[in-house]
Scaffold this motif. Sequence first.
Motif, PDB file in Angstrom:
ATOM      1  N   ASN A  48       0.958  -1.277  -0.054  1.00 32.68           N
ATOM      2  CA  ASN A  48       0.055  -0.050  -0.109  1.00 32.68           C
ATOM      3  C   ASN A  48       0.667   1.306  -0.104  1.00 32.68           C
ATOM      4  OD1 ASN A  48      -2.374  -1.776   0.154  1.00 32.68           O
ATOM      5  ND2 ASN A  48      -2.219  -1.530   2.382  1.00 32.68           N
ATOM      6  N   HIS A  49       0.466   2.124  -0.586  1.00 30.19           N
ATOM      7  CA  HIS A  49       1.239   3.623  -0.679  1.00 30.19           C
ATOM      8  C   HIS A  49       0.078   4.660  -0.358  1.00 30.19           C
ATOM      9  CE1 HIS A  49       4.029   6.003  -3.501  1.00 30.19           C
ATOM     10  NE2 HIS A  49       3.591   6.766  -2.359  1.00 30.19           N
ATOM     11  N   SER A  50       0.466   5.581   0.448  1.00 33.34           N
ATOM     12  CA  SER A  50      -0.729   6.478   1.033  1.00 33.34           C
ATOM     13  C   SER A  50       0.059   8.077   0.734  1.00 33.34           C
ATOM     14  CB  SER A  50      -1.180   6.260   2.162  1.00 33.34           C
ATOM     15  OG  SER A  50      -1.711   7.202   2.620  1.00 33.34           O
ATOM     16  N   ALA A  69      -6.438 -10.687   9.744  1.00 35.60           N
ATOM     17  CA  ALA A  69      -5.488  -9.825  10.764  1.00 35.60           C
ATOM     18  C   ALA A  69      -4.441  -9.529   9.758  1.00 35.60           C
ATOM     19  CB  ALA A  69      -5.135 -10.537  11.760  1.00 35.60           C
ATOM     20  N   GLN A  70      -3.652  -8.356   9.879  1.00 37.44           N
ATOM     21  CA  GLN A  70      -2.575  -8.059   9.206  1.00 37.44           C
ATOM     22  C   GLN A  70      -1.093  -7.745   9.984  1.00 37.44           C
ATOM     23  OE1 GLN A  70      -4.206  -4.389   7.041  1.00 37.44           O
ATOM     24  NE2 GLN A  70      -4.480  -5.946   5.099  1.00 37.44           N
ATOM     25  N   ALA A  71      -0.196  -8.129   9.511  1.00 36.34           N
ATOM     26  CA  ALA A  71       1.001  -7.585  10.089  1.00 36.34           C
ATOM     27  C   ALA A  71       1.409  -6.686   8.946  1.00 36.34           C
ATOM     28  CB  ALA A  71       2.284  -8.729  10.145  1.00 36.34           C
ATOM     29  N   LYS A  72       2.491  -5.692   9.206  1.00 36.14           N
ATOM     30  CA  LYS A  72       2.490  -4.594   8.375  1.00 36.14           C
ATOM     31  C   LYS A  72       4.201  -4.418   8.654  1.00 36.14           C
ATOM     32  CE  LYS A  72      -1.659  -2.391   8.500  1.00 36.14           C
ATOM     33  NZ  LYS A  72      -2.431  -0.926   9.106  1.00 36.14           N
ATOM     34  N   LEU A  73       4.707  -4.162   7.174  1.00 33.14           N
ATOM     35  CA  LEU A  73       6.085  -3.583   7.247  1.00 33.14           C
ATOM     36  C   LEU A  73       6.105  -2.214   6.618  1.00 33.14           C
ATOM     37  CD1 LEU A  73       8.949  -3.985   7.719  1.00 33.14           C
ATOM     38  CD2 LEU A  73       9.302  -5.086   5.430  1.00 33.14           C
ATOM     39  N   GLN A 110      12.363   1.313   9.074  1.00 35.62           N
ATOM     40  CA  GLN A 110      11.035   0.731   8.875  1.00 35.62           C
ATOM     41  C   GLN A 110      10.531   0.161  10.310  1.00 35.62           C
ATOM     42  OE1 GLN A 110      12.791  -2.428   6.204  1.00 35.62           O
ATOM     43  NE2 GLN A 110      11.637  -1.380   4.767  1.00 35.62           N
ATOM     44  N   LEU A 111       9.108  -0.036  10.080  1.00 40.28           N
ATOM     45  CA  LEU A 111       8.643  -0.550  11.513  1.00 40.28           C
ATOM     46  C   LEU A 111       7.853  -1.826  10.940  1.00 40.28           C
ATOM     47  CD1 LEU A 111       8.364   0.071  14.566  1.00 40.28           C
ATOM     48  CD2 LEU A 111       6.205   1.278  13.642  1.00 40.28           C
ATOM     49  N   LEU A 112       8.283  -2.945  11.807  1.00 36.67           N
ATOM     50  CA  LEU A 112       7.693  -4.260  11.737  1.00 36.67           C
ATOM     51  C   LEU A 112       6.443  -4.333  12.832  1.00 36.67           C
ATOM     52  CD1 LEU A 112       7.217  -6.927  10.321  1.00 36.67           C
ATOM     53  CD2 LEU A 112       8.780  -7.962  11.977  1.00 36.67           C
ATOM     54  N   ILE A 113       5.268  -4.298  12.469  1.00 39.31           N
ATOM     55  CA  ILE A 113       4.143  -4.317  13.229  1.00 39.31           C
ATOM     56  C   ILE A 113       3.235  -5.525  13.297  1.00 39.31           C
ATOM     57  CG2 ILE A 113       2.003  -3.130  13.708  1.00 39.31           C
ATOM     58  CD1 ILE A 113       3.179  -0.606  12.218  1.00 39.31           C
ATOM     59  N   PRO A 114       3.351  -6.507  14.293  1.00 39.51           N
ATOM     60  CA  PRO A 114       2.469  -7.874  14.262  1.00 39.51           C
ATOM     61  C   PRO A 114       1.257  -7.486  14.184  1.00 39.51           C
ATOM     62  CG  PRO A 114       4.122  -7.832  16.042  1.00 39.51           C
ATOM     63  CD  PRO A 114       4.114  -6.059  15.395  1.00 39.51           C
ATOM     64  N   ALA A 115       0.428  -8.580  13.593  1.00 34.22           N
ATOM     65  CA  ALA A 115      -0.916  -8.813  13.844  1.00 34.22           C
ATOM     66  C   ALA A 115      -1.487  -8.430  15.171  1.00 34.22           C
ATOM     67  CB  ALA A 115      -1.693  -9.801  13.175  1.00 34.22           C
ATOM     68  N   GLY A 116      -2.402  -7.867  15.588  1.00 34.97           N
ATOM     69  CA  GLY A 116      -2.828  -7.551  17.032  1.00 34.97           C
ATOM     70  C   GLY A 116      -2.494  -6.110  17.476  1.00 34.97           C
ATOM     71  N   PHE A 117      -2.036  -5.190  16.526  1.00 35.60           N
ATOM     72  CA  PHE A 117      -1.899  -4.154  16.906  1.00 35.60           C
ATOM     73  C   PHE A 117      -2.556  -2.957  16.171  1.00 35.60           C
ATOM     74  CE2 PHE A 117       1.985  -6.001  18.522  1.00 35.60           C
ATOM     75  CZ  PHE A 117       2.554  -4.964  19.553  1.00 35.60           C
ATOM     76  N   TYR A 132       3.906   0.419   2.549  1.00 36.56           N
ATOM     77  CA  TYR A 132       3.700  -0.881   3.655  1.00 36.56           C
ATOM     78  C   TYR A 132       3.274  -1.872   3.081  1.00 36.56           C
ATOM     79  CZ  TYR A 132      -1.251   0.892   4.750  1.00 36.56           C
ATOM     80  OH  TYR A 132      -2.299   1.280   4.669  1.00 36.56           O
ATOM     81  N   LYS A 133       3.861  -3.031   3.524  1.00 30.26           N
ATOM     82  CA  LYS A 133       3.546  -4.133   3.140  1.00 30.26           C
ATOM     83  C   LYS A 133       2.550  -4.831   4.183  1.00 30.26           C
ATOM     84  CE  LYS A 133       7.879  -5.549   0.977  1.00 30.26           C
ATOM     85  NZ  LYS A 133       7.282  -5.549  -0.441  1.00 30.26           N
ATOM     86  N   CYS A 134       1.532  -5.775   3.657  1.00 24.90           N
ATOM     87  CA  CYS A 134       0.668  -6.359   4.460  1.00 24.90           C
ATOM     88  C   CYS A 134       0.730  -7.787   4.427  1.00 24.90           C
ATOM     89  CB  CYS A 134      -0.635  -5.670   4.131  1.00 24.90           C
ATOM     90  SG  CYS A 134      -0.973  -3.843   4.377  1.00 24.90           S
ATOM     91  N   SER A 135       0.376  -8.497   5.390  1.00 26.03           N
ATOM     92  CA  SER A 135       0.285 -10.029   5.238  1.00 26.03           C
ATOM     93  C   SER A 135      -0.926 -10.594   4.904  1.00 26.03           C
ATOM     94  CB  SER A 135       0.811 -10.612   6.776  1.00 26.03           C
ATOM     95  OG  SER A 135      -0.065 -10.124   7.557  1.00 26.03           O
TER      96      SER A 135
END
Length: 190
Positions: A48-50, A69-73, A110-117, A132-135
């Motif tokens: 995604n790009h915003s 649910a999505q993890a994100k980078l 970069q920030l690695l955000i696990p699912a659940g945040f 950002y990338k999404c899982s």
Amino acid sequence: MNISDSPLPGLRLIEPRRFGDHRGFFAEIWNRKAYEDQGIAIDWVQDNHSLSATPSTLRGLHFQAPPHAQAKLVRCGRGRLFDVVVDLRRGSPTYGQWGGFELSAENGHQLLIPAGFAHGFVTREPNTEIVYKCSDYYAPETEGAVAWEDPEIGIDWGLDGTDPILSDKDRAAPRLSGVDTPFTYEETAP
């Protein structure tokens, strides 16, 4: 690359190596093998790009519930932003706590955000871009949000009295106490 753990379990700050000269720089921002060697084995399925044209544009705090649910980078492609996450995992030692990180085109973090945040950000410069990338794929039927100004969470967005630019959806988001969180903390979750 340098990877640092944060006080919120599973949340990691990543500093890709940059090689620069008088022309600019080169950075490898994703390499499946290099990340797997660091214990990050996520199958990214969507990028995604915003763009936010105006400083103090605030987007968030958003999440997608299971089964999507999505993890994100997350990284900043242009400009500068303050990226914020809130731990929504029931049973987590940091449930309801937030973390904030400055991401900019200049620092390349970069920030690695696990699912659940829950995730959100506020822009600091005009024409700021977040990439950002999404899982998992976007699934609007699983979307959720938490109020950006929830006093029980107490996020310091660094707005210094400036009113943020918000969507109607973000303006109407419930406080965390009004969200039936669908996430459960698993100590071994990436």
